[in-house]
Motif scaffolding. Structure first.
Motif, mmCIF file in Angstrom:
data_model
loop_
_atom_site.group_PDB
_atom_site.id
_atom_site.type_symbol
_atom_site.label_atom_id
_atom_site.label_comp_id
_atom_site.label_asym_id
_atom_site.label_seq_id
_atom_site.Cartn_x
_atom_site.Cartn_y
_atom_site.Cartn_z
ATOM 1 N N THR A 57 42.378 46.796 32.915
ATOM 2 C CA THR A 57 41.126 47.348 32.383
ATOM 3 C C THR A 57 39.962 46.363 32.432
ATOM 4 O OG1 THR A 57 41.740 46.694 30.128
ATOM 5 C CG2 THR A 57 42.375 48.909 30.859
ATOM 6 N N GLU A 58 40.244 45.076 32.580
ATOM 7 C CA GLU A 58 39.184 44.063 32.555
ATOM 8 C C GLU A 58 39.053 43.377 33.910
ATOM 9 O OE1 GLU A 58 39.633 41.415 29.275
ATOM 10 O OE2 GLU A 58 39.949 43.013 27.827
ATOM 11 N N ARG A 59 39.159 44.181 34.960
ATOM 12 C CA ARG A 59 39.059 43.621 36.305
ATOM 13 C C ARG A 59 37.610 43.351 36.672
ATOM 14 N NH1 ARG A 59 42.024 47.499 40.192
ATOM 15 N NH2 ARG A 59 41.222 45.966 41.669
ATOM 16 N N PHE A 60 37.410 42.282 37.406
ATOM 17 C CA PHE A 60 36.082 41.901 37.863
ATOM 18 C C PHE A 60 35.473 43.033 38.709
ATOM 19 C CE2 PHE A 60 33.309 39.892 41.041
ATOM 20 C CZ PHE A 60 32.451 39.203 40.198
ATOM 21 N N PRO A 61 34.182 43.368 38.510
ATOM 22 C CA PRO A 61 33.165 42.642 37.728
ATOM 23 C C PRO A 61 33.052 43.069 36.274
ATOM 24 C CG PRO A 61 32.118 44.358 39.002
ATOM 25 C CD PRO A 61 33.574 44.414 39.362
ATOM 26 N N ALA A 62 33.891 44.020 35.812
ATOM 27 C CA ALA A 62 33.815 44.440 34.416
ATOM 28 C C ALA A 62 34.444 43.421 33.476
ATOM 29 C CB ALA A 62 34.498 45.795 34.247
ATOM 30 N N GLY A 63 35.278 42.545 33.986
ATOM 31 C CA GLY A 63 35.960 41.569 33.160
ATOM 32 C C GLY A 63 36.356 40.351 33.965
ATOM 33 N N PRO A 64 37.140 39.433 33.372
ATOM 34 C CA PRO A 64 37.423 38.143 34.011
ATOM 35 C C PRO A 64 38.615 38.138 34.952
ATOM 36 C CG PRO A 64 38.347 38.168 31.821
ATOM 37 C CD PRO A 64 37.644 39.493 31.985
ATOM 38 N N VAL A 65 39.314 39.272 35.101
ATOM 39 C CA VAL A 65 40.554 39.292 35.877
ATOM 40 C C VAL A 65 40.281 39.761 37.301
ATOM 41 C CG1 VAL A 65 42.887 40.218 36.039
ATOM 42 C CG2 VAL A 65 41.884 39.763 33.786
ATOM 43 N N ALA A 66 40.791 39.018 38.264
ATOM 44 C CA ALA A 66 40.683 39.403 39.673
ATOM 45 C C ALA A 66 42.068 39.327 40.301
ATOM 46 C CB ALA A 66 39.709 38.497 40.417
ATOM 47 N N ILE A 67 42.446 40.363 41.009
ATOM 48 C CA ILE A 67 43.766 40.445 41.635
ATOM 49 C C ILE A 67 43.586 40.637 43.126
ATOM 50 C CG2 ILE A 67 45.950 41.703 41.711
ATOM 51 C CD1 ILE A 67 45.411 42.574 38.827
ATOM 52 N N ASP A 68 44.160 39.756 43.902
ATOM 53 C CA ASP A 68 44.031 39.791 45.354
ATOM 54 C C ASP A 68 45.081 40.742 45.930
ATOM 55 O OD1 ASP A 68 43.650 39.360 48.005
ATOM 56 O OD2 ASP A 68 43.839 37.186 47.946
ATOM 57 N N TRP A 69 44.750 42.021 45.981
ATOM 58 C CA TRP A 69 45.695 43.022 46.465
ATOM 59 C C TRP A 69 45.946 42.907 47.963
ATOM 60 C CZ3 TRP A 69 48.315 45.027 42.721
ATOM 61 C CH2 TRP A 69 47.723 45.268 41.484
ATOM 62 N N GLN A 70 45.169 42.099 48.662
ATOM 63 C CA GLN A 70 45.372 41.931 50.098
ATOM 64 C C GLN A 70 46.548 41.014 50.415
ATOM 65 O OE1 GLN A 70 41.658 40.667 51.816
ATOM 66 N NE2 GLN A 70 40.610 42.583 51.334
ATOM 67 N N ARG A 71 47.180 40.469 49.387
ATOM 68 C CA ARG A 71 48.321 39.569 49.587
ATOM 69 C C ARG A 71 49.540 40.097 48.817
ATOM 70 N NH1 ARG A 71 46.543 34.661 51.788
ATOM 71 N NH2 ARG A 71 44.270 34.569 51.930
ATOM 72 N N PRO A 72 50.039 41.267 49.202
ATOM 73 C CA PRO A 72 51.159 41.864 48.446
ATOM 74 C C PRO A 72 52.423 41.023 48.490
ATOM 75 C CG PRO A 72 50.765 43.065 50.503
ATOM 76 C CD PRO A 72 49.605 42.114 50.327
ATOM 77 N N ALA A 73 52.641 40.288 49.565
ATOM 78 C CA ALA A 73 53.853 39.479 49.658
ATOM 79 C C ALA A 73 53.855 38.374 48.606
ATOM 80 C CB ALA A 73 53.968 38.869 51.053
ATOM 81 N N THR A 74 52.671 37.932 48.197
ATOM 82 C CA THR A 74 52.560 36.932 47.138
ATOM 83 C C THR A 74 52.580 37.588 45.769
ATOM 84 O OG1 THR A 74 51.304 35.417 48.545
ATOM 85 C CG2 THR A 74 51.079 35.127 46.176
ATOM 86 N N LEU A 75 51.856 38.678 45.640
ATOM 87 C CA LEU A 75 51.611 39.276 44.334
ATOM 88 C C LEU A 75 52.789 40.096 43.807
ATOM 89 C CD1 LEU A 75 49.379 39.527 42.184
ATOM 90 C CD2 LEU A 75 48.698 41.653 43.309
ATOM 91 N N LEU A 76 53.414 40.910 44.666
ATOM 92 C CA LEU A 76 54.407 41.860 44.180
ATOM 93 C C LEU A 76 55.639 41.189 43.575
ATOM 94 C CD1 LEU A 76 55.118 44.801 43.793
ATOM 95 C CD2 LEU A 76 56.100 44.818 46.102
ATOM 96 N N PRO A 77 56.292 40.229 44.253
ATOM 97 C CA PRO A 77 57.481 39.611 43.630
ATOM 98 C C PRO A 77 57.152 38.944 42.300
ATOM 99 C CG PRO A 77 57.343 39.072 45.970
ATOM 100 C CD PRO A 77 56.043 39.691 45.604
ATOM 101 N N TRP A 78 56.006 38.277 42.249
ATOM 102 C CA TRP A 78 55.601 37.618 40.999
ATOM 103 C C TRP A 78 55.376 38.671 39.906
ATOM 104 C CZ3 TRP A 78 51.703 37.591 37.442
ATOM 105 C CH2 TRP A 78 51.609 36.478 36.610
ATOM 106 N N SER A 79 54.721 39.782 40.240
ATOM 107 C CA SER A 79 54.412 40.818 39.253
ATOM 108 C C SER A 79 55.684 41.440 38.678
ATOM 109 C CB SER A 79 53.541 41.905 39.883
ATOM 110 O OG SER A 79 52.312 41.366 40.334
ATOM 111 N N LEU A 80 56.694 41.651 39.512
ATOM 112 C CA LEU A 80 57.941 42.223 39.026
ATOM 113 C C LEU A 80 58.621 41.282 38.040
ATOM 114 C CD1 LEU A 80 59.310 43.754 42.353
ATOM 115 C CD2 LEU A 80 58.318 44.985 40.405
ATOM 116 N N ARG A 81 58.590 39.999 38.329
ATOM 117 C CA ARG A 81 59.173 39.035 37.394
ATOM 118 C C ARG A 81 58.344 38.950 36.118
ATOM 119 N NH1 ARG A 81 60.141 36.083 42.441
ATOM 120 N NH2 ARG A 81 62.389 35.943 42.805
#
Length: 414
Positions: free
Chosen positions: A65-89
């Motif tokens: 809910t606080e994703r940039f530019p509405a908030g301070p969180v930014a998630i690089d969805w263009q790198r699923p190989a990095t993001l997805l395994p970490w997110s599941l853990r």
């Protein structure tokens, strides 16, 4: 006396090098010089009040809910190989039994964070490196008073929370260009007065104590008989113990360990205040913005950007920070300088500190996320205990994420 190689030249690596050298070991610090590491670029805050790991489902909701530019969180969805395994853990770490263990472990560790810093600056003969005046948190908007009361009644560990005196609150409101509706002072916290000087002082003290520093990148680790061979760009270094403390780059040196690190990137801008700043360090909670004074300079920091350490910075984050400085009416007497850096973060938001069973003599210190500076001094003491055979709490074990598949292990060790 043991031969120890420490890999990594940030605040944790240098603090550990100094502490271990003073403990009577022969220490070599191997690192490529980095004038602006993550420990240099943060807010400088010794955040003893932050006793709860961010691995909670409430954090996940805020991230959505606080994703940039509405908030301070930014998630690089263009790198699923990095993001997805970490997110599941991360989601697994948010389960109730896991959060209860994480909360207890970090809360216990945080009790020692500031005392360890006080011991460190005293040992260095530089007590002025630490300012113990605390920090002020501010809230805006119609719900500010309710949020303040909730914050005031929460558990903050060894930090003490108190309402601002009316005169102090008025002095802050008079200097800030936006309406402020509530505020609290957090005592029992601190900040470093000059991040660059902290790093330089640690290195100088380490060398003065007889330590050795080489400008080299570590390439691989291999156990040979009773020693560990550290292959570097300046040749091989043999050691009885190795301390791995090179942040987000740590994983590549231990392929025999599961190290699910992600780069949690932060940004800051810095500028001269022209002698027009007499306020305490401020945290604007609604804006997720921290403003810290370092002598003649002010620094504004923000953002939690989940990405790869090699991804390019996002200039919009600096522009947002500059806009916030103007909106708040902060004094600006120079152009802004810009920084971004990757904080190493594990899915349970607890650091990895101590020995690994997979390689005798290997000790690690990574995954400190936004608490790297806060926990640097106590981590150095824990590493000294680890080398002496006294393992830290199991919650911080580097082996807690398991090992790669057997085939990977066999291939690596052959």
């Amino acid at each position: 006396m043991s031969r120890i190689v420490i890999i990594g030249g940030g605040i944790i690596g240098r603090a550990a090098a100094y502490r271990l050298q003073k403990s009577g070991h022969a220490v070599t610090l191997a690192a490529i010089p980095d004038l602006q590491p993550a420990s240099w670029g943060n807010a400088g805050h010794i955040a003893t009040e932050q006793i709860t790991p961010l691995a909670h489902f409430s954090t996940m909701r805020r991230a959505l809910t606080e994703r940039f530019p509405a908030g301070p969180v930014a998630i690089d969805w263009q790198r699923p190989a990095t993001l997805l395994p970490w997110s599941l853990r991360f989601m697994r770490a948010c389960l109730p039994d896991q959060t209860a263990r994480g909360d207890a472990a970090l809360g216990r560790l945080m009790r020692h964070a500031l005392p360890a810093w006080e011991r460190l600056v005293t040992d260095l003969g530089a007590p002025d490196l630490l300012d113990r005046h605390g920090v002020v948190k501010l809230w805006e908007g119609p719900r500010a008073r309710d949020v303040q009361l909730a914050a005031q009644s929460a558990d903050h560990g060894t930090a003490r929370v108190m309402p601002l005196f009316e005169a102090e609150f008025s002095a802050i409101r008079d200097r800030i260009a936006v309406p402020l509706d509530a505020g609290l002072r957090y005592q029992g916290t601190a900040h470093v007065t000059d991040p660059r000087r902290v790093l330089d002082t640690l290195l100088e003290a380490f060398l003065h104590a007889g330590g050795r520093s080489i400008e080299a990148e570590a390439l691989s680790l291999q156990r040979r008989d009773s020693v560990i061979c550290v292959e570097t760009t300046r040749g091989a270094q043999e050691a009885d113990h190795v301390v791995l403390a090179c942040g987000v780059r740590s994983a590549k040196l231990v392929p025999f360990l599961r190290v699910p690190l992600i780069a949690e990137r932060g940004y800051h801008i810095q500028w001269a205040h022209g002698g027009n700043w007499a306020l305490p360090n401020l945290i604007f909670e609604n804006r997720a913005l921290v403003v810290t004074r370092f002598g003649t300079q002010l620094r504004a920091t923000s953002f939690v950007e989940f990405t790869s350490p090699d991804s390019l910075p996002d200039p919009r984050k600096w522009l947002w920070l500059e806009d916030q400085v103007r909106r708040l009416g902060l004094p600006v007497a120079s152009p802004f300088t810009r920084w971004h850096g990757a904080r190493p973060t594990l899915p349970d938001y607890l650091p990895a500190i101590g020995p690994s069973r997979t390689m005798p003599g290997l000790h690690v210190a990574y995954g400190h996320n936004h608490l790297g500076l806060t926990l640097a001094a106590i981590t150095a003491e824990m590493l000294a205990d680890s080398v002496a055979g006294r393992a830290p709490m199991r919650a911080f074990s580097p082996d807690r994420f398991g090992r790669p598949l057997f085939r990977k292990m066999r291939k690596q060790c052959s």
